[in-house]
Motif scaffolding. Structure first.
Motif, short mmCIF file in Angstrom:
data_model
loop_
_atom_site.label_atom_id
_atom_site.label_comp_id
_atom_site.label_asym_id
_atom_site.label_seq_id
_atom_site.Cartn_x
_atom_site.Cartn_y
_atom_site.Cartn_z
N VAL A 1 0.86 -1.19 0.00
CA VAL A 1 0.00 0.00 0.00
C VAL A 1 0.89 1.24 0.00
CG1 VAL A 1 -1.90 -1.17 1.21
CG2 VAL A 1 -0.23 0.11 2.54
N TRP A 2 0.46 2.25 -0.73
CA TRP A 2 1.23 3.51 -0.74
C TRP A 2 0.28 4.70 -0.81
CZ3 TRP A 2 0.43 0.27 -4.72
CH2 TRP A 2 0.14 0.79 -5.99
N GLY A 3 0.69 5.78 -0.08
CA GLY A 3 -0.15 6.98 -0.03
C GLY A 3 -1.46 6.76 0.69
N SER A 4 -1.49 5.82 1.64
CA SER A 4 -2.75 5.47 2.31
C SER A 4 -2.77 5.95 3.76
CB SER A 4 -2.97 3.95 2.26
OG SER A 4 -3.15 3.53 0.92
N ASN A 5 -3.95 5.92 4.35
CA ASN A 5 -4.16 6.36 5.73
C ASN A 5 -5.20 5.48 6.41
OD1 ASN A 5 -5.77 8.00 3.68
ND2 ASN A 5 -6.96 8.35 5.54
N ALA A 6 -5.04 5.28 7.74
CA ALA A 6 -6.00 4.46 8.49
C ALA A 6 -6.97 5.30 9.30
CB ALA A 6 -5.25 3.50 9.41
N PHE A 7 -6.71 6.62 9.36
CA PHE A 7 -7.60 7.53 10.09
C PHE A 7 -7.54 8.89 9.42
CE2 PHE A 7 -3.41 7.73 11.90
CZ PHE A 7 -3.19 9.07 12.15
N ILE B 1 4.65 -1.07 3.13
CA ILE B 1 4.09 0.28 3.09
C ILE B 1 5.13 1.18 2.42
CG2 ILE B 1 3.29 2.23 4.51
CD1 ILE B 1 3.09 -0.29 6.71
N ILE B 2 4.71 1.88 1.37
CA ILE B 2 5.59 2.84 0.70
C ILE B 2 4.94 4.22 0.86
CG2 ILE B 2 6.70 3.48 -1.48
CD1 ILE B 2 6.48 0.56 -2.38
N GLU C 1 12.16 11.62 -2.51
CA GLU C 1 11.62 12.64 -3.42
C GLU C 1 10.16 12.38 -3.80
OE1 GLU C 1 13.08 15.52 -4.30
OE2 GLU C 1 14.62 14.88 -2.86
N GLY C 2 9.59 11.28 -3.29
CA GLY C 2 8.25 10.87 -3.71
C GLY C 2 7.15 11.78 -3.22
N LYS C 3 6.17 12.03 -4.09
CA LYS C 3 4.93 12.71 -3.70
C LYS C 3 3.81 11.67 -3.73
CE LYS C 3 6.42 17.23 -5.32
NZ LYS C 3 6.10 18.35 -6.23
N HIS C 4 2.56 12.14 -3.92
CA HIS C 4 1.45 11.18 -3.86
C HIS C 4 1.47 10.20 -5.04
CE1 HIS C 4 -2.12 9.79 -1.92
NE2 HIS C 4 -2.85 9.89 -3.02
N ASN C 5 1.95 10.67 -6.19
CA ASN C 5 1.93 9.82 -7.40
C ASN C 5 3.28 9.14 -7.65
OD1 ASN C 5 3.53 11.92 -8.11
ND2 ASN C 5 2.54 12.35 -10.07
N LEU C 6 3.94 8.70 -6.60
CA LEU C 6 5.30 8.19 -6.72
C LEU C 6 5.42 6.98 -7.66
CD1 LEU C 6 5.55 5.45 -4.71
CD2 LEU C 6 5.31 7.23 -2.97
N HIS C 7 4.37 6.19 -7.78
CA HIS C 7 4.42 4.99 -8.65
C HIS C 7 4.37 5.37 -10.14
CE1 HIS C 7 0.22 5.99 -8.51
NE2 HIS C 7 -0.09 5.08 -9.41
N LEU C 8 3.94 6.62 -10.42
CA LEU C 8 3.92 7.10 -11.80
C LEU C 8 5.22 7.85 -12.10
CD1 LEU C 8 0.24 8.46 -11.81
CD2 LEU C 8 1.04 6.21 -12.59
N LYS C 9 5.58 8.75 -11.19
CA LYS C 9 6.76 9.59 -11.41
C LYS C 9 8.07 8.80 -11.29
CE LYS C 9 8.64 14.04 -10.89
NZ LYS C 9 8.59 15.29 -10.15
N ALA D 1 8.37 5.34 -11.58
CA ALA D 1 7.80 4.02 -11.87
C ALA D 1 8.85 2.91 -11.83
CB ALA D 1 7.10 4.04 -13.22
N ASP D 2 10.04 3.15 -12.37
CA ASP D 2 11.06 2.08 -12.41
C ASP D 2 11.45 1.67 -11.00
OD1 ASP D 2 10.95 2.18 -15.14
OD2 ASP D 2 12.81 3.33 -15.38
N GLU D 3 11.72 2.67 -10.16
CA GLU D 3 12.11 2.36 -8.77
C GLU D 3 10.96 1.68 -8.04
OE1 GLU D 3 13.02 5.76 -6.30
OE2 GLU D 3 13.64 4.47 -4.63
N PHE D 4 9.76 2.20 -8.23
CA PHE D 4 8.59 1.62 -7.56
C PHE D 4 8.38 0.17 -7.99
CE2 PHE D 4 4.13 0.45 -7.57
CZ PHE D 4 3.75 0.74 -6.26
N ASN D 5 8.42 -0.07 -9.30
CA ASN D 5 8.17 -1.42 -9.80
C ASN D 5 9.21 -2.41 -9.28
OD1 ASN D 5 5.93 -0.54 -11.18
ND2 ASN D 5 6.86 -0.61 -13.22
#
Ligand code: TYC
Length: 254
Positions: free
Chosen positions: A124-130, A201-202, A232-240, A242-246
């Motif tokens: 999960v990334w960019g998520s919250n439990a509360f 968790i990322i 350097e990640g923001k909310h869209n880190l898997h797009l910006k 992507a190589d590192e995330f994948n």
């Protein structure tokens, strides 16, 4: 090559697309109002097709899973969680991993908690439990979508139409604001102790929409979980990034 279709689940036709022929099934869960097409191109295109069978889906009311119109009743995260699991079962997967972004991460956490026998691993990334007042202030700061950059707004206007999208976005903010009235602002806190699958968790250290304390909280309350803060990640880190995330995801799912 990508196959797509619609699968009836809990009375709704859910749109999905799938790629890869690997033994390890993985479901991608998009963010608020998100869809497989808008949220996950770099994952659908570049995660290993040999290792994984990847499924992207549009939750009910999102993207191509309309009708019904999207709504945000108090149990909407649980409803999305149950739909996600129902879809994977209907597609014939008896065990699978979950990759959930933001709101999709919240649904993934709930799905893993209530289906410990079905969920293999979870990211999960960019998520919250509360939710705190600080979070609601951040959301209200971007309630008016006419102030968004065209790059952020256009894809959603194309999916929902320029008249409907602002209404849905306000409905989302109003929906999540209700969680403030719950004890500790819980969105899914009570589910975290029931998660038993390996969980990664990322979080982007520079995420302006979801403060880093949310990732710290998940890490503290999910047994045996792992946390990676992307500097350097923001909310869209898997797009910006992507190589590192994948790469992080593939190594974890291995
Ligand atoms: N969980 C929210 C989501 O899925 C977080 C968020 C709110 C992200 C507002 C971006 O502009 C945003 N979208």
């Amino acid at each position: 090559s990508m196959a797509s279709g619609r699968q009836r689940v809990h009375g709704v036709d859910l749109f999905y697309e799938t790629t890869g022929t690997g033994k390890h099934a993985v479901l991608l869960l998009p963010g608020a109002l998100g869809s497989t097409r808008t949220d996950f191109q770099p994952q659908l295109n570049s995660l290993s097709r040999e290792k994984f069978t990847i499924v992207g889906w549009d939750p009910r009311g999102n993207g191509k899973s309309r009708p019904p119109e999207r709504d945000f009743p108090p149990d909407f995260y649980e409803r999305d969680a149950k739909d996600a699991v129902g879809l994977m079962k209907a597609l014939g997967f008896s065990r699978f991993s979950l990759l959930g972004w933001s709101d999709g991460g919240i649904s993934a956490l709930i799905a893993a908690a209530i289906n410990p026998d079905l969920v293999h691993k979870m990211v999960v990334w960019g998520s919250n439990a509360f939710i705190t007042q600080q979070d609601i202030d951040l959301y209200n700061g971007i309630r008016d979508v006419s102030k968004w950059s065209a790059r952020m707004r256009k894809p959603l206007e194309e999916v929902y139409g320029a008249e409907v999208f602002p209404k849905l976005w306000e409905a989302w903010i109003d929906g999540v604001t209700h969680f403030l009235k719950r004890p500790e602002g819980s969105v899914c806190m009570e589910f975290l102790p029931r998660i038993t699958c390996p969980t990664f968790i990322i979080h982007g250290e520079k995420d302006p929409m979801v403060p880093t304390f949310h990732a710290q909280f998940l890490y503290k309350h999910i047994k045996g979980s792992r946390l990676y803060m992307m500097p350097e990640g923001k909310h869209n880190l898997h797009l910006k990034y992507a190589d590192e995330f994948n790469k992080l995801v593939e190594d974890f799912l291995e």
